[in-house]
Motif scaffolding. Structure first.
Motif, PDB file in Angstrom:
ATOM      1  N   VAL A 132      26.755  29.862  41.890  1.00 20.31           N
ATOM      2  CA  VAL A 132      27.463  30.865  42.667  1.00 20.31           C
ATOM      3  C   VAL A 132      28.854  31.082  42.090  1.00 20.31           C
ATOM      4  O   VAL A 132      29.501  30.142  41.631  1.00 20.31           O
ATOM      5  CB  VAL A 132      27.573  30.413  44.147  1.00 20.31           C
ATOM      6  N   GLY A 133      29.318  32.315  42.132  1.00 20.50           N
ATOM      7  CA  GLY A 133      30.675  32.655  41.726  1.00 20.50           C
ATOM      8  C   GLY A 133      31.142  33.887  42.476  1.00 20.50           C
ATOM      9  O   GLY A 133      30.395  34.489  43.252  1.00 20.50           O
ATOM     10  N   ARG A 134      32.419  34.238  42.260  1.00 21.91           N
ATOM     11  CA  ARG A 134      32.996  35.438  42.859  1.00 21.91           C
ATOM     12  C   ARG A 134      33.625  36.269  41.765  1.00 21.91           C
ATOM     13  O   ARG A 134      34.220  35.730  40.835  1.00 21.91           O
ATOM     14  CB  ARG A 134      34.079  35.080  43.876  1.00 21.91           C
ATOM     15  N   ALA A 135      33.494  37.566  41.888  1.00 19.69           N
ATOM     16  CA  ALA A 135      34.115  38.486  40.935  1.00 19.69           C
ATOM     17  C   ALA A 135      34.817  39.589  41.717  1.00 19.69           C
ATOM     18  O   ALA A 135      34.351  39.980  42.795  1.00 19.69           O
ATOM     19  CB  ALA A 135      33.065  39.092  40.017  1.00 19.69           C
ATOM     20  N   ARG A 136      35.910  40.070  41.166  1.00 16.55           N
ATOM     21  CA  ARG A 136      36.584  41.236  41.743  1.00 16.55           C
ATOM     22  C   ARG A 136      36.190  42.435  40.886  1.00 16.55           C
ATOM     23  O   ARG A 136      36.530  42.505  39.715  1.00 16.55           O
ATOM     24  CB  ARG A 136      38.093  41.050  41.754  1.00 16.55           C
ATOM     25  N   ILE A 137      35.433  43.348  41.507  1.00 23.73           N
ATOM     26  CA  ILE A 137      34.952  44.541  40.816  1.00 23.73           C
ATOM     27  C   ILE A 137      35.363  45.748  41.660  1.00 23.73           C
ATOM     28  O   ILE A 137      35.014  45.820  42.839  1.00 23.73           O
ATOM     29  CB  ILE A 137      33.419  44.505  40.620  1.00 23.73           C
ATOM     30  N   GLU A 138      36.085  46.659  41.054  1.00 24.40           N
ATOM     31  CA  GLU A 138      36.591  47.840  41.757  1.00 24.40           C
ATOM     32  C   GLU A 138      37.392  47.441  42.991  1.00 24.40           C
ATOM     33  O   GLU A 138      37.288  48.068  44.042  1.00 24.40           O
ATOM     34  CB  GLU A 138      35.441  48.767  42.155  1.00 24.40           C
ATOM     35  N   GLY A 139      38.160  46.371  42.867  1.00 25.29           N
ATOM     36  CA  GLY A 139      39.013  45.932  43.963  1.00 25.29           C
ATOM     37  C   GLY A 139      38.283  45.242  45.096  1.00 25.29           C
ATOM     38  O   GLY A 139      38.873  44.918  46.114  1.00 25.29           O
ATOM     39  N   ARG A 140      37.003  44.995  44.926  1.00 19.83           N
ATOM     40  CA  ARG A 140      36.197  44.365  45.979  1.00 19.83           C
ATOM     41  C   ARG A 140      35.703  43.004  45.512  1.00 19.83           C
ATOM     42  O   ARG A 140      35.202  42.877  44.394  1.00 19.83           O
ATOM     43  CB  ARG A 140      35.013  45.281  46.312  1.00 19.83           C
TER      44      ARG A 140
ATOM     45  N   LEU B  14      27.842  50.034  37.573  1.00 20.57           N
ATOM     46  CA  LEU B  14      27.891  49.205  38.785  1.00 20.57           C
ATOM     47  C   LEU B  14      29.078  49.494  39.695  1.00 20.57           C
ATOM     48  O   LEU B  14      28.915  49.461  40.920  1.00 20.57           O
ATOM     49  CB  LEU B  14      27.863  47.729  38.393  1.00 20.57           C
ATOM     50  N   PRO B  15      30.277  49.760  39.180  1.00 18.89           N
ATOM     51  CA  PRO B  15      31.405  49.990  40.095  1.00 18.89           C
ATOM     52  C   PRO B  15      31.143  51.072  41.143  1.00 18.89           C
ATOM     53  O   PRO B  15      31.566  50.924  42.295  1.00 18.89           O
ATOM     54  CB  PRO B  15      32.554  50.368  39.154  1.00 18.89           C
TER      55      PRO B  15
END
Length: 191
Positions: free
Chosen positions: A51-59, A173-174
């Motif tokens: 599991v991980g977290r990413a910030r994509i398009e500010g989300r 994806l964004p």
């Protein structure tokens, strides 16, 4: 407008013997997203996956690679979505698709499993109302050859086309993350 995404799941089989097999195209997609967005995936036993977290398009978006093997993917997805209360409509599942040639990739919402055991297990745990990134890996020509085919490695040219398709999906994806599902499909499908 559709719901913005909160979770992206890449389907595949764990272990080095499966790393470069066609069935792991969903893992390859997640690896590309992690690389692009500086995310690190870590083993989480409570979610039966990495599991991980990413910030994509500010989300902030969760990334998940189930480590339960393909035919038990639904368990991992259900554990994470229940814990964080993520509805199915906010989930994107990336998977190999034998009904598309290498180099093709499609976003899709809902639909059937088409014999894909990972999707079949997810349906049993979470229903079918989620987004998909269908990554084309081609078909061996006869259904009796499918298992060996998806558990086999693509040739160099085929791998390059699959990698290009994954990059195209990551580029589109964004829009999907922001909740513009129709626009994301148009961007990806008309490339």
């Amino acid at each position: 407008m559709s719901d913005p995404l909160s979770l992206i799941v890449g389907l595949g089989n764990p272990g080095p013997q499966y790393d470069r097999t066609r069935h792991n195209a969903g893992f390859w997609f997640l690896d590309e997203l992690a690389r692009r967005h500086g995310a690190t995936l870590r083993a989480e036993t409570r979610f039966s996956g990495e599991v991980g977290r990413a910030r994509i398009e500010g989300r902030e978006v969760w990334l998940l690679k189930p480590t339960t093997f393909m035919n038990r993917s639904g368990q991992s997805l259900a554990q994470l979505t229940a814990f964080y209360k993520i509805p199915p409509a906010e989930v994107l599942v990336a998977h190999d698709e034998i009904d598309l040639p290498p180099g093709d990739v499609r976003f899709k919402f809902g639909g059937g499993h088409g014999g894909h055991n990972g999707l079949r297990d997810i349906f049993g745990h979470s229903g079918r109302d989620f987004w998909r990134a269908r990554i084309g890996v081609g078909h061996p020509g006869h259904r009796d050859q499918v298992i060996d085919y998806v558990l086999g490695r693509p040739g160099r040219d085929e791998q390059q086309r699959i990698d290009e398709a994954i990059a195209a999906a990551a580029d589109a994806l964004p829009e999907l993350i922001a909740g513009a599902g129709e626009r994301a499909m148009k961007t990806l499908h008309t490339r």
